[in-house]
Every structure is written in C-alpha cells, then in structure tokens.
Design an enzyme around this catalytic site. Structure first.
Site, PDB file in Angstrom:
ATOM      1  N   LYS A  22      34.597  25.414  31.274  1.00 51.17           N
ATOM      2  CA  LYS A  22      33.898  26.970  30.883  1.00 51.17           C
ATOM      3  C   LYS A  22      34.912  27.865  30.910  1.00 51.17           C
ATOM      4  CE  LYS A  22      30.867  29.290  33.580  1.00 51.17           C
ATOM      5  NZ  LYS A  22      31.366  30.866  33.573  1.00 51.17           N
ATOM      6  N   ASN A  23      35.543  28.119  32.030  1.00 49.07           N
ATOM      7  CA  ASN A  23      36.291  29.415  32.014  1.00 49.07           C
ATOM      8  C   ASN A  23      37.579  29.232  31.389  1.00 49.07           C
ATOM      9  OD1 ASN A  23      34.150  30.381  33.146  1.00 49.07           O
ATOM     10  ND2 ASN A  23      34.962  30.309  35.596  1.00 49.07           N
ATOM     11  N   ARG A  92      28.613  38.813  30.619  1.00 50.86           N
ATOM     12  CA  ARG A  92      29.175  39.829  30.979  1.00 50.86           C
ATOM     13  C   ARG A  92      30.917  39.462  30.670  1.00 50.86           C
ATOM     14  NH1 ARG A  92      31.469  42.655  34.061  1.00 50.86           N
ATOM     15  NH2 ARG A  92      33.378  41.530  34.210  1.00 50.86           N
ATOM     16  N   CYS A 116      26.135  41.926  37.356  1.00 50.29           N
ATOM     17  CA  CYS A 116      25.479  40.639  37.195  1.00 50.29           C
ATOM     18  C   CYS A 116      24.885  40.387  38.705  1.00 50.29           C
ATOM     19  CB  CYS A 116      26.284  39.597  36.581  1.00 50.29           C
ATOM     20  SG  CYS A 116      27.378  39.112  37.790  1.00 50.29           S
ATOM     21  N   ARG A 121      30.994  43.757  39.209  1.00 49.16           N
ATOM     22  CA  ARG A 121      31.964  43.573  37.776  1.00 49.16           C
ATOM     23  C   ARG A 121      32.463  44.605  37.351  1.00 49.16           C
ATOM     24  NH1 ARG A 121      30.236  38.003  37.264  1.00 49.16           N
ATOM     25  NH2 ARG A 121      32.107  37.558  36.319  1.00 49.16           N
ATOM     26  N   LEU A 125      40.088  47.465  35.269  1.00 49.75           N
ATOM     27  CA  LEU A 125      41.710  47.103  35.114  1.00 49.75           C
ATOM     28  C   LEU A 125      41.701  46.475  33.579  1.00 49.75           C
ATOM     29  CD1 LEU A 125      41.953  44.740  38.462  1.00 49.75           C
ATOM     30  CD2 LEU A 125      42.815  46.829  37.856  1.00 49.75           C
ATOM     31  N   ASP A 305      33.963  30.326  43.260  1.00 48.26           N
ATOM     32  CA  ASP A 305      33.113  29.548  42.618  1.00 48.26           C
ATOM     33  C   ASP A 305      32.593  28.229  43.180  1.00 48.26           C
ATOM     34  OD1 ASP A 305      34.409  30.424  39.345  1.00 48.26           O
ATOM     35  OD2 ASP A 305      33.233  31.596  40.837  1.00 48.26           O
ATOM     36  N   ARG A 397      24.031  27.705  32.119  1.00 46.48           N
ATOM     37  CA  ARG A 397      25.224  28.480  31.602  1.00 46.48           C
ATOM     38  C   ARG A 397      26.507  27.763  32.154  1.00 46.48           C
ATOM     39  NH1 ARG A 397      25.962  33.592  34.733  1.00 46.48           N
ATOM     40  NH2 ARG A 397      27.652  33.517  33.288  1.00 46.48           N
TER      41      ARG A 397
HETATM   42  C1  EPZ Z   1      36.188  34.909  36.493  1.00 47.53           C
HETATM   43  O1  EPZ Z   1      35.507  36.210  36.247  1.00 47.53           O
HETATM   44  C2  EPZ Z   1      35.528  33.772  36.306  1.00 47.53           C
HETATM   45  N1  EPZ Z   1      34.591  33.909  35.002  1.00 47.53           N
HETATM   46  C3  EPZ Z   1      34.535  33.784  37.605  1.00 47.53           C
HETATM   47  O2  EPZ Z   1      33.450  32.653  37.263  1.00 47.53           O
HETATM   48  C4  EPZ Z   1      35.328  33.841  38.728  1.00 47.53           C
HETATM   49  O3  EPZ Z   1      34.452  33.777  39.938  1.00 47.53           O
HETATM   50  C5  EPZ Z   1      36.281  34.993  38.772  1.00 47.53           C
HETATM   51  O4  EPZ Z   1      36.923  34.692  37.455  1.00 47.53           O
HETATM   52  C6  EPZ Z   1      37.107  34.735  39.918  1.00 47.53           C
HETATM   53  O5  EPZ Z   1      37.834  33.766  40.062  1.00 47.53           O
HETATM   54  C7  EPZ Z   1      35.338  33.432  33.822  1.00 47.53           C
HETATM   55  O6  EPZ Z   1      36.354  33.276  33.741  1.00 47.53           O
HETATM   56  C8  EPZ Z   1      34.391  33.558  32.425  1.00 47.53           C
HETATM   57  P1  EPZ Z   1      37.810  38.718  38.020  1.00 47.53           P
HETATM   58  P2  EPZ Z   1      35.979  37.530  36.185  1.00 47.53           P
HETATM   59  O7  EPZ Z   1      37.998  39.990  37.107  1.00 47.53           O
HETATM   60  O8  EPZ Z   1      37.367  37.489  35.398  1.00 47.53           O
HETATM   61  C9  EPZ Z   1      36.971  42.915  40.550  1.00 47.53           C
HETATM   62  C10 EPZ Z   1      31.694  31.381  37.368  1.00 47.53           C
HETATM   63  O9  EPZ Z   1      30.805  31.247  38.158  1.00 47.53           O
HETATM   64  N2  EPZ Z   1      37.587  43.525  39.122  1.00 47.53           N
HETATM   65  O10 EPZ Z   1      38.939  38.068  38.711  1.00 47.53           O
HETATM   66  O11 EPZ Z   1      35.120  38.722  36.056  1.00 47.53           O
HETATM   67  C11 EPZ Z   1      35.563  42.250  40.350  1.00 47.53           C
HETATM   68  O12 EPZ Z   1      34.689  43.416  40.796  1.00 47.53           O
HETATM   69  C12 EPZ Z   1      32.157  32.613  37.414  1.00 47.53           C
HETATM   70  O13 EPZ Z   1      32.001  30.539  36.596  1.00 47.53           O
HETATM   71  C13 EPZ Z   1      37.871  44.850  39.205  1.00 47.53           C
HETATM   72  O14 EPZ Z   1      37.516  45.482  40.368  1.00 47.53           O
HETATM   73  O15 EPZ Z   1      36.699  37.761  37.589  1.00 47.53           O
HETATM   74  C14 EPZ Z   1      35.453  41.276  41.362  1.00 47.53           C
HETATM   75  O16 EPZ Z   1      35.267  41.682  42.701  1.00 47.53           O
HETATM   76  C15 EPZ Z   1      31.574  33.805  38.008  1.00 47.53           C
HETATM   77  N3  EPZ Z   1      38.215  45.375  38.157  1.00 47.53           N
HETATM   78  C16 EPZ Z   1      36.944  40.765  41.304  1.00 47.53           C
HETATM   79  O17 EPZ Z   1      37.819  41.744  40.625  1.00 47.53           O
HETATM   80  C17 EPZ Z   1      38.303  44.855  36.996  1.00 47.53           C
HETATM   81  O18 EPZ Z   1      38.602  45.435  36.084  1.00 47.53           O
HETATM   82  C18 EPZ Z   1      37.032  39.348  40.586  1.00 47.53           C
HETATM   83  O19 EPZ Z   1      36.888  39.578  39.195  1.00 47.53           O
HETATM   84  C19 EPZ Z   1      37.880  43.339  36.831  1.00 47.53           C
HETATM   85  C20 EPZ Z   1      37.562  42.872  38.111  1.00 47.53           C
END
Ligand code: EPZ
Length: 418
Positions: A22-23, A92, A116, A121, A125, A305, A397
């Site tokens: 999915k990701n 999201r 969420c 989230r 960045l 995850d 999902r």
């Molecule tokens: C991706 O989410 C995945 N989703 C998530 O999978 C996964 O848990 C996550 O990466 C971490 O591996 C998809 O790929 C669609 P991040 P993403 O940006 O990109 C903070 C699932 O269950 N952050 O790496 O949203 C954020 O708040 C889902 O399949 C900022 O501070 O994850 C979080 O604490 C859930 N500023 C951390 O980084 C930003 O601009 C990780 O977020 C962006 C993120």
C-alpha cells in the site's frame, strides 16, 4: 457497519501470496500525474486507501480502472489543480499529491490534512521542502495553495527522516531546473520503489534507501508499466499471526531482507523462520519467550506499523517485555482494548511494559486505527471463545480482505454486517 467474528484457538496452516505494498502504491499512483499518457501498474492491492487515491486522480482529470490488482491509468487530461476536500479528509497521506501536481500544473490547492488516530501527523517538512524548491505557499481557512512557475533544484535537510516529505520532495524535484539533494532522507523500501518507478519514467534519481537522495531535473517524463513491491507490513503481520496463534505457514511474494528487525525479534522469542528467495516459512508450536526491549524507529529499525501486532505477540510471552514507540505519539490506542482481553500492559512516558499472560480472553473490542485493528484480529486468533472486532473499516484501509486471507490459513473468521 461491519465487524469480524473470530473463533480463537486454531493454529494456522497453509500458504499465502503477499499483496502489493500500500505504502509503495500510494506515492507511485500520485507520481503518475508527472507525465501524460497510459500507465499500467500491477500488484496494486484492493484497499480503501487505494480506492480514495484513484477517486482523487479521477477528480483531477485522469481516467482510472482497477481490475484484478492492475491499475489502468490515463493521466493525459489531468488539469484540475484542486484535491477535493471530502477525498483529502479520507486519506491523510494525500498530502504527497502536492509535489507532483505542483510540478505538473504549476499550482495546486489542498485542504490541510487532519490529524488521525495515531497522532498529529504534522506536514511542516513537506511545506518547507516545497518552499525550498521555489513554491509560494498561501494558507487560508484550512486550505493550502502552492504556486510555482518553475521549481528550482536545491539542497533540503529534513530534521526528521519523514517518509511522506521525502517522497513529496522527490516528486516535485524530478521536473525542477537543476539538482536537488535531500539530506537525512527516509530510507524505507517504498522510497526505493518510488525512485525505480520515476527513473523508469525517465527521471534521474539516485540514493533512495540511503540518507541522501540526489535528483537531477529533466524536461519531461513518460508513462510506463510497473509492478509494485510486496507489502512488508502485511508480511510482518502474518509472521506475528503464527507467533500468536501458532502453526506452520508459508508466505510467497515476500522480501525477507526488508524485515530483518522483526525476524530478529521473533526468532529470539522462539518462532522458527526459514527464508529462501521470496518465500518465508514460519513455524511456532509453543508460547513465545519475552523480548527485553524494542524501540520503534525509522527504517531499517523496528517499524512502527508492526508495533501493535508485536504487542499482541508479547502479551502472551513468558516474561516481561518493553516496547517504546518513538514515531507517533498516539499509537498505543490498542492497549486498552488488549487489557479488556486480559493482557497486562502498563504505559508510561511513551513505553509499554508488557507482562506476558498465558491466554487472552475473547470479548468485543474496537479497532481504533489500521494497525491496531489488525492487531486485535490477531489477538482474537489466540483468545479462547469468540472475539468481535468492531470498526473494521480501519482494517480495510490496509489489508485486502483480511478475513479471506486468514481463512485460507485455517482461521475461523467471518465478516458480519450489523
Ligand atoms: C508513512 O506515513 C506511512 N504511510 C505510515 O504508514 C508509516 O507509519 C510512516 O510513514 C512511518 O514509517 C504511508 O506511506 C502512506 P512520516 P508518513 O512523515 O509519511 C512527523 C500505515 O499504517 N512529521 O515518516 O505520514 C510525524 O508527525 C501508515 O500504513 C513531522 O513532524 O510518516 C510523525 O511523528 C501509518 N513533519 C513522524 O514524522 C512532517 O512534515 C513520521 O511521519 C512530516 C512528518
């Protein structure tokens, strides 16, 4: 509303092919707007998040069909610079449409994605990365508009290796003038898949999978055919299902090298895992041993995850384990539901202390988010009696008909409409 009814106590057996990731599929579908033409993308799982992404692409002007895992996508007429609010709010991660749409159309408006179930989230960045590439950003009344006549390559440092921000910046940079370097980039395998997809389209990217990714801008890209990598989180979920319900299964279409953190943990808890090529054989016939301490962290660390599913596994272990969640602040919502099944878990300062109990007890529980829901299904496989898992739309999902996959492995689980 639909629920899963699970009669626990049956060991798993049989063979299962793992679905596409999915990701990986979500950013790759978003990246398709960077070129005009016909795409064929294979091994795309039939999931609610994929359905929402295809509805968004259709609203932007694309034509999309999804049959038997193949997405047939024509992006020639993509011209609408606005992601519909109702679709944006359903998923999201559609924030990573901003980068490719900005690169293709020069302008895009999205509604600020809500938080969420698992945490705030943030998207700072994403915004700072696109601004560094030359985007002008205006925010008002919950909408964000990005504008750029021509994006320009630059160096971007990510204060946290955000998966989505890394992908967004990559997709915006492929058509920028000049070279972009992303430092402290996320290293997840799905980012390598996105690099391979974009390079097949004619982009010039290198370094995905490391903490520095270099993108040299090109004039234009072309549509391609492409196959998505297997889903490592779904694979890990089934590995832990055997550790929880016991039994002996074979998984095909896997990439074991992407699961080294999980394999290390479950092997030391007593689960037998053999791998050859894309096949994983998992065997367990006794209660697992506890594992001292796991800390979730960016790839290749233990994946957040799989944290909820691991907690179910350790809630039955001999001894006490500790899991520290460092990625999402709201990712312990499954603890209360597991406690209602008899688990003994104490949460303090971002860590869960799990004292293993022999057996969980069946009852009715609520899925609060995608992976917590999957974890509660696994708990039901081992609990004595019939466990009902409610709010299973969360699970749909990310898992393609989870009940059918588990039934193929001998579980007694049915989807009930109430
Ligand atoms: C991706 O989410 C995945 N989703 C998530 O999978 C996964 O848990 C996550 O990466 C971490 O591996 C998809 O790929 C669609 P991040 P993403 O940006 O990109 C903070 C699932 O269950 N952050 O790496 O949203 C954020 O708040 C889902 O399949 C900022 O501070 O994850 C979080 O604490 C859930 N500023 C951390 O980084 C930003 O601009 C990780 O977020 C962006 C993120």
């Amino acid at each position: 509303m639909e629920t899963f009814a699970i009669e626990g106590g049956r060991p798993l057996s049989g063979s299962l092919r793992i679905q596409g990731a999915k990701n990986a599929a979500l950013p790759i579908l978003a990246a398709s707007v960077l070129a005009e033409g016909q795409f064929y993308i294979y091994d795309v799982p039939h999931l609610k998040d994929i359905k929402v992404m295809l509805e968004i692409l259709t609203a932007l002007g694309a034509k999309a069909k999804h049959v038997d895992g193949c997405v047939d996508l024509d992006t020639t007429s993509v011209s609408v610079p606005h992601v519909p609010d109702d679709l944006m709010s359903q998923m999201r991660s559609s924030i990573f449409l901003a980068g490719p749409l900005l690169a293709r159309l020069g302008e895009v408006t999205i509604s600020r994605p809500g938080g969420c179930d698992i945490g705030e989230r943030r998207i700072d960045l994403h915004l700072s990365g696109l601004t560094a590439l030359g985007a002008k950003i205006e925010e008002s009344e919950g909408y964000i508009t990005f504008r750029a006549k021509q994006l320009r390559g630059t160096n971007v440092f990510l204060s946290f290796p955000s998966v989505g921000a890394t992908e967004n910046i990559m997709m915006a940079a492929v058509l920028a003038k000049g070279t972009t370097r992303i430092c402290n980039a996320a290293r997840e395998p799905e980012i390598i898949d996105l690099q391979n997809f974009l390079n097949a389209m004619g982009a010039r990217i290198r370094g995905a999978g490391t903490d520095t990714i270099e993108i040299t801008g090109v004039q234009r890209l072309r549509s391609v055919s492409y196959r998505i990598i297997p889903d490592r989180i779904v694979t890990g979920t089934f590995v832990l299902a055997v550790g929880i319900a016991q039994g002996h299964i074979e998984l095909t279409n896997t990439l074991p090298e992407q699961l080294t953190a999980l394999i290390e943990v479950v092997r030391s808890c007593g689960v037998e895992i053999k791998t050859r090529h894309d096949i994983m054989e998992i065997k367990s016939n006794s209660r697992p041993r506890a594992y001292d301490r796991i800390i979730t962290s960016p790839y290749p660390g233990f994946p957040t995850d799989l944290q909820a599913q691991l907690m179910v596994f350790l809630s039955q272990a001999r001894g006490t384990s500790v899991i520290k969640e460092t990625i999402f602040e709201g990712r312990f919502k499954h603890v209360n539901e597991l406690a209602r099944m008899g688990a003994s878990i104490y949460v303090d300062l971002g860590s869960a202390i799990i004292r293993g109990v022999g057996k969980l007890t069946a009852t009715s529980v609520e899925a609060t988010d995608l992976r917590a829901g999957a974890a509660l299904v696994l708990a039901g496989l081992a609990a004595e009696g019939i466990t009902t898992v409610n709010q299973i739309h969360h699970i749909d999902r990310g898992y393609d008909r989870l009940e059918e996959q588990l039934r193929r492995l001998g579980a007694d689980i049915t989807r009930v409409s109430i």
